[in-house]
Design a protein around this motif. Structure first.
Motif, PDB file in Angstrom:
ATOM      1  N   VAL A  16       0.864  -1.170   0.000  1.00  0.00           N
ATOM      2  CA  VAL A  16       0.000   0.000   0.000  1.00  0.00           C
ATOM      3  C   VAL A  16       0.902   1.221   0.000  1.00  0.00           C
ATOM      4  O   VAL A  16       1.884   1.280   0.744  1.00  0.00           O
ATOM      5  N   MET A  17       0.606   2.174  -0.898  1.00  0.00           N
ATOM      6  CA  MET A  17       1.394   3.398  -0.957  1.00  0.00           C
ATOM      7  C   MET A  17       0.517   4.570  -1.326  1.00  0.00           C
ATOM      8  O   MET A  17      -0.620   4.384  -1.769  1.00  0.00           O
ATOM      9  N   LYS A  18       1.012   5.736  -1.120  1.00  0.00           N
ATOM     10  CA  LYS A  18       0.308   6.947  -1.518  1.00  0.00           C
ATOM     11  C   LYS A  18       0.166   6.949  -3.032  1.00  0.00           C
ATOM     12  O   LYS A  18       1.083   6.561  -3.761  1.00  0.00           O
ATOM     13  N   LYS A  19      -0.987   7.382  -3.500  1.00  0.00           N
ATOM     14  CA  LYS A  19      -1.249   7.414  -4.946  1.00  0.00           C
ATOM     15  C   LYS A  19      -0.187   8.231  -5.665  1.00  0.00           C
ATOM     16  O   LYS A  19       0.302   7.824  -6.724  1.00  0.00           O
ATOM     17  N   THR A  20       0.184   9.364  -5.117  1.00  0.00           N
ATOM     18  CA  THR A  20       1.197  10.214  -5.775  1.00  0.00           C
ATOM     19  C   THR A  20       2.542   9.498  -5.854  1.00  0.00           C
ATOM     20  O   THR A  20       3.236   9.613  -6.864  1.00  0.00           O
ATOM     21  N   ASP A  21       2.902   8.730  -4.824  1.00  0.00           N
ATOM     22  CA  ASP A  21       4.152   7.962  -4.863  1.00  0.00           C
ATOM     23  C   ASP A  21       4.088   6.887  -5.942  1.00  0.00           C
ATOM     24  O   ASP A  21       5.067   6.636  -6.650  1.00  0.00           O
ATOM     25  N   ALA A  22       2.938   6.230  -6.058  1.00  0.00           N
ATOM     26  CA  ALA A  22       2.763   5.202  -7.090  1.00  0.00           C
ATOM     27  C   ALA A  22       2.895   5.810  -8.484  1.00  0.00           C
ATOM     28  O   ALA A  22       3.571   5.262  -9.354  1.00  0.00           O
ATOM     29  N   GLN A  23       2.254   6.946  -8.698  1.00  0.00           N
ATOM     30  CA  GLN A  23       2.347   7.614 -10.002  1.00  0.00           C
ATOM     31  C   GLN A  23       3.782   8.012 -10.299  1.00  0.00           C
ATOM     32  O   GLN A  23       4.262   7.826 -11.418  1.00  0.00           O
ATOM     33  N   PHE A  31      -7.284   5.319 -14.908  1.00  0.00           N
ATOM     34  CA  PHE A  31      -8.327   5.976 -14.117  1.00  0.00           C
ATOM     35  C   PHE A  31      -7.816   6.363 -12.732  1.00  0.00           C
ATOM     36  O   PHE A  31      -8.469   6.131 -11.718  1.00  0.00           O
ATOM     37  N   TRP A  32      -6.633   6.953 -12.679  1.00  0.00           N
ATOM     38  CA  TRP A  32      -6.017   7.338 -11.411  1.00  0.00           C
ATOM     39  C   TRP A  32      -6.959   8.173 -10.544  1.00  0.00           C
ATOM     40  O   TRP A  32      -6.958   8.059  -9.324  1.00  0.00           O
ATOM     41  N   CYS A  57      -4.207  -2.387  -8.609  1.00  0.00           N
ATOM     42  CA  CYS A  57      -5.165  -3.470  -8.795  1.00  0.00           C
ATOM     43  C   CYS A  57      -5.969  -3.642  -7.525  1.00  0.00           C
ATOM     44  O   CYS A  57      -5.493  -3.350  -6.429  1.00  0.00           O
ATOM     45  N   GLY A  58      -7.178  -4.132  -7.666  1.00  0.00           N
ATOM     46  CA  GLY A  58      -8.009  -4.436  -6.516  1.00  0.00           C
ATOM     47  C   GLY A  58      -7.622  -5.743  -5.861  1.00  0.00           C
ATOM     48  O   GLY A  58      -8.016  -6.020  -4.751  1.00  0.00           O
TER      49      GLY A  58
END
Length: 94
Positions: A16-23, A31-32, A57-58
């Motif tokens: 699990v990570m922050k969305k901004t870190d993943a991007q 569909f970010w 991914c879910g």
């Protein structure tokens, strides 16, 4: 490539990570804007450190890629254009 990954005995892990870190780390996703601030990132990595996939991914359906091999080999059955600049494939295990 898919069959090599299946036979590699690569493991599937989730972090699990922050969305901004993943991007920023080039995680594959679409569909970010629909994802929450914390996202699940699944990685498929073999014993040699080869990274076959790293994406939003879910949730996966296997814990290791070799679990898929009992169902056969992956094969692309059909490939076509779905819109300008977008290709669609239909694939399955044979």
């Amino acid at each position: 490539y898919v069959n090599t990954a299946i036979q590699s005995k690569a493991t599937v892990s989730m972090s699990v990570m922050k969305k901004t870190d993943a991007q920023n780390s080039k995680v594959t996703g679409s569909f970010w804007e629909k994802y929450p601030d914390d996202v699940q990132v699944y990685s498929i990595i073999d014993e040699l450190g080869n990274n076959y996939s790293r994406e939003l991914c879910g949730g996966p359906h296997v814990k290791k890629m070799s679990d898929i091999s009992q169902f056969g080999m992956f094969k692309i059955q059909k490939e076509e254009s779905s819109s300008a600049g977008v290709r669609r494939i239909k694939a399955g295990l044979l």
